[in-house]
Every structure is written in C-alpha cells, then in structure tokens.
Write a protein that holds these residues in place. Structure first.
Motif, short mmCIF file in Angstrom:
data_model
loop_
_atom_site.label_atom_id
_atom_site.label_comp_id
_atom_site.label_asym_id
_atom_site.label_seq_id
_atom_site.Cartn_x
_atom_site.Cartn_y
_atom_site.Cartn_z
N ALA A 1 0.84 -1.21 0.00
CA ALA A 1 0.00 0.00 0.00
C ALA A 1 0.87 1.26 0.00
O ALA A 1 0.61 2.21 -0.73
CB ALA A 1 -0.92 0.00 1.21
N ARG A 2 1.92 1.25 0.81
CA ARG A 2 2.82 2.41 0.88
C ARG A 2 3.59 2.57 -0.42
O ARG A 2 3.75 3.67 -0.93
CB ARG A 2 3.80 2.25 2.05
CG ARG A 2 3.15 2.47 3.40
CD ARG A 2 4.01 1.85 4.51
NE ARG A 2 3.50 2.10 5.84
CZ ARG A 2 2.47 1.46 6.39
NH1 ARG A 2 1.81 0.54 5.69
NH2 ARG A 2 2.09 1.73 7.62
N ARG A 3 4.06 1.45 -0.97
CA ARG A 3 4.83 1.51 -2.22
C ARG A 3 3.99 2.17 -3.32
O ARG A 3 4.49 3.01 -4.06
CB ARG A 3 5.25 0.11 -2.65
CG ARG A 3 6.10 0.10 -3.93
CD ARG A 3 5.98 -1.23 -4.66
NE ARG A 3 4.60 -1.47 -5.10
CZ ARG A 3 4.11 -2.65 -5.44
NH1 ARG A 3 4.86 -3.71 -5.41
NH2 ARG A 3 2.85 -2.78 -5.82
N VAL B 1 7.10 7.73 16.77
CA VAL B 1 6.03 7.58 15.80
C VAL B 1 6.62 7.76 14.40
O VAL B 1 7.38 8.70 14.17
CB VAL B 1 4.92 8.65 16.03
CG1 VAL B 1 3.87 8.59 14.93
CG2 VAL B 1 4.27 8.44 17.40
N CYS B 2 6.29 6.84 13.47
CA CYS B 2 6.76 6.98 12.10
C CYS B 2 6.19 8.27 11.51
O CYS B 2 4.98 8.45 11.49
CB CYS B 2 6.30 5.79 11.26
SG CYS B 2 6.60 5.98 9.50
N PHE B 3 7.07 9.18 11.04
CA PHE B 3 6.58 10.47 10.55
C PHE B 3 5.87 10.33 9.20
O PHE B 3 5.25 11.27 8.72
CB PHE B 3 7.71 11.50 10.47
CG PHE B 3 8.83 11.18 9.50
CD1 PHE B 3 8.65 11.33 8.14
CD2 PHE B 3 10.06 10.75 9.97
CE1 PHE B 3 9.67 11.05 7.25
CE2 PHE B 3 11.09 10.46 9.08
CZ PHE B 3 10.90 10.61 7.72
N SER B 4 5.95 9.16 8.58
CA SER B 4 5.30 8.97 7.29
C SER B 4 3.88 8.41 7.42
O SER B 4 2.96 8.88 6.77
CB SER B 4 6.17 8.04 6.44
OG SER B 4 5.46 7.55 5.33
N CYS B 5 3.70 7.38 8.27
CA CYS B 5 2.38 6.73 8.36
C CYS B 5 1.73 6.85 9.73
O CYS B 5 0.54 6.57 9.86
CB CYS B 5 2.49 5.26 7.96
SG CYS B 5 3.31 4.23 9.18
N GLY B 6 2.49 7.22 10.77
CA GLY B 6 1.91 7.35 12.10
C GLY B 6 1.93 6.09 12.93
O GLY B 6 1.48 6.09 14.07
N ARG C 1 11.24 6.64 10.23
CA ARG C 1 10.21 5.89 9.53
C ARG C 1 10.14 4.47 10.11
O ARG C 1 11.15 3.92 10.54
CB ARG C 1 10.58 5.72 8.05
CG ARG C 1 10.54 6.96 7.23
CD ARG C 1 10.98 6.61 5.81
NE ARG C 1 11.26 7.80 5.03
CZ ARG C 1 10.32 8.48 4.36
NH1 ARG C 1 9.09 8.07 4.36
NH2 ARG C 1 10.65 9.57 3.70
N CYS C 2 8.97 3.87 10.04
CA CYS C 2 8.83 2.47 10.40
C CYS C 2 9.44 1.61 9.29
O CYS C 2 9.74 2.11 8.20
CB CYS C 2 7.35 2.12 10.61
SG CYS C 2 6.38 2.14 9.09
N TRP C 3 9.60 0.30 9.52
CA TRP C 3 10.23 -0.56 8.52
C TRP C 3 9.40 -0.64 7.25
O TRP C 3 9.94 -0.74 6.15
CB TRP C 3 10.54 -1.94 9.10
CG TRP C 3 9.33 -2.81 9.37
CD1 TRP C 3 8.63 -2.89 10.54
CD2 TRP C 3 8.70 -3.70 8.45
NE1 TRP C 3 7.60 -3.78 10.39
CE2 TRP C 3 7.61 -4.31 9.12
CE3 TRP C 3 8.95 -4.07 7.12
CZ2 TRP C 3 6.76 -5.24 8.51
CZ3 TRP C 3 8.10 -4.99 6.52
CH2 TRP C 3 7.04 -5.57 7.20
N ARG C 4 8.08 -0.59 7.38
CA ARG C 4 7.25 -0.68 6.17
C ARG C 4 7.48 0.53 5.27
O ARG C 4 7.64 0.39 4.06
CB ARG C 4 5.77 -0.78 6.54
CG ARG C 4 5.37 -2.13 7.10
CD ARG C 4 3.86 -2.24 7.29
NE ARG C 4 3.52 -3.60 7.67
CZ ARG C 4 3.44 -4.02 8.93
NH1 ARG C 4 3.65 -3.19 9.93
NH2 ARG C 4 3.15 -5.28 9.21
N CYS C 5 7.50 1.72 5.85
CA CYS C 5 7.72 2.92 5.03
C CYS C 5 9.14 2.93 4.47
O CYS C 5 9.36 3.34 3.33
CB CYS C 5 7.46 4.18 5.87
SG CYS C 5 5.70 4.43 6.22
N ALA C 6 10.12 2.49 5.26
CA ALA C 6 11.51 2.49 4.80
C ALA C 6 11.69 1.54 3.62
O ALA C 6 12.39 1.86 2.64
CB ALA C 6 12.44 2.09 5.95
#
Ligand code: ZN
Length: 149
Positions: free
Chosen positions: A72-74, A104-109, A119-124
């Motif tokens: 979803a992020r990709r 808190v991941c600044f990209s997804c929260g 960033r969390c691992w998913r966003c990274a």
C-alpha cells in the motif's frame, strides 16, 4: 543501478526458492518478531531446508516486500514519484498530517519500537521499492534489529 556490493534481493536465488515453496503449497510467513515460518515443516526435505537456510535473510526480505502494508505504501510513494517534477524527489509521506514525534513513524503514524524520530520498517522498505532501488538481501538483519512492530 546494480551494485555488486549490494546485490538486489530480486536477483537472488531466494526468489526461485520462494516461488517453488508457494507453488508446492507451503505457507511462508514471518512472525511479529521476524522469525521465518515455513509450514508444514514436516514436508521439507533436508536438501530443501539447506537451500532455504542458505538464503534465509533474502527470503525474509522478499516476504516483507509482499506485506500488505508495504505494498500500500509503495503504491502511494510511486504515485508521488510519478507526479513529482523531473529531478525532484517527493518526501514520501504515506499520510500527510503526521507530526514529527519521537516514537512515531513520521510517514504513516505507526508506533516505532523505540523513541526515535524516523520511519517504520514498512515505510523504509516501501520507498526503496517505489524508487526501484536495489533491496539488499541483508536488509533483513537491519529490519530484525528494528524489532518489527
Ligand atoms: Zn511508517
């Protein structure tokens, strides 16, 4: 783009091994703490277990690339990249209104496992996929130490 020092996980023999496992009806997943689960284990031959062990980190990275949250992020990040003017790189924020806050991941929260800004691992992982950057097979080690939430 290919860097011999950081081979892309998608060029790894792990891709074929993972495809064969799925074709043969094995369930392949990661636990919350990053342990690779292949079931039913009783159907794995010693030869196959060795082949898996040889590329275990790469298989973990591939499984994470298929994570629903990563996909979803990709897709969002790739759309942002396609919409950006040439030579500009977007900020790759999954949600636009997340404040910069420790833990808190600044990209997804999503919550981060530690009180840092990042960033969390998913966003990274997702922004690397969006940019079509090589995904190093040893990325699993870094993701594991990030204590996947
Ligand atoms: Zn995130």
């Amino acid at each position: 783009m290919a860097n011999p020092l950081a081979p892309d996980v998608f060029d790894s023999p792990a891709v074929g091994i993972l495809c064969d496992l799925e074709r043969d009806g094995f369930r392949v997943e990661l636990t919350a703490d990053g342990t690779l689960i292949i079931a039913p284990r009783s159907r794995l031959t010693p030869k196959r277990m060795q082949a898996i062990a040889d590329v275990k980190d790469a298989i973990k990275v591939l499984v994470r690339c298929c994570d629903d949250g990563v996909v979803a992020r990709r897709d969002v990040f790739r759309a942002q990249l396609d919409a950006a003017p040439a030579a500009a790189v977007p900020a790759f924020l999954f949600k636009s209104d997340v404040p910069y806050t420790r833990g808190v991941c600044f990209s997804c929260g999503d919550r981060l496992p530690e009180a840092r800004v990042g960033r969390c691992w998913r966003c990274a992982l997702a922004w690397r996929l969006a940019c079509r950057l090589p995904i190093p097979a040893d990325l699993a080690t870094a993701l594991d130490t990030a204590k996947v939430a």
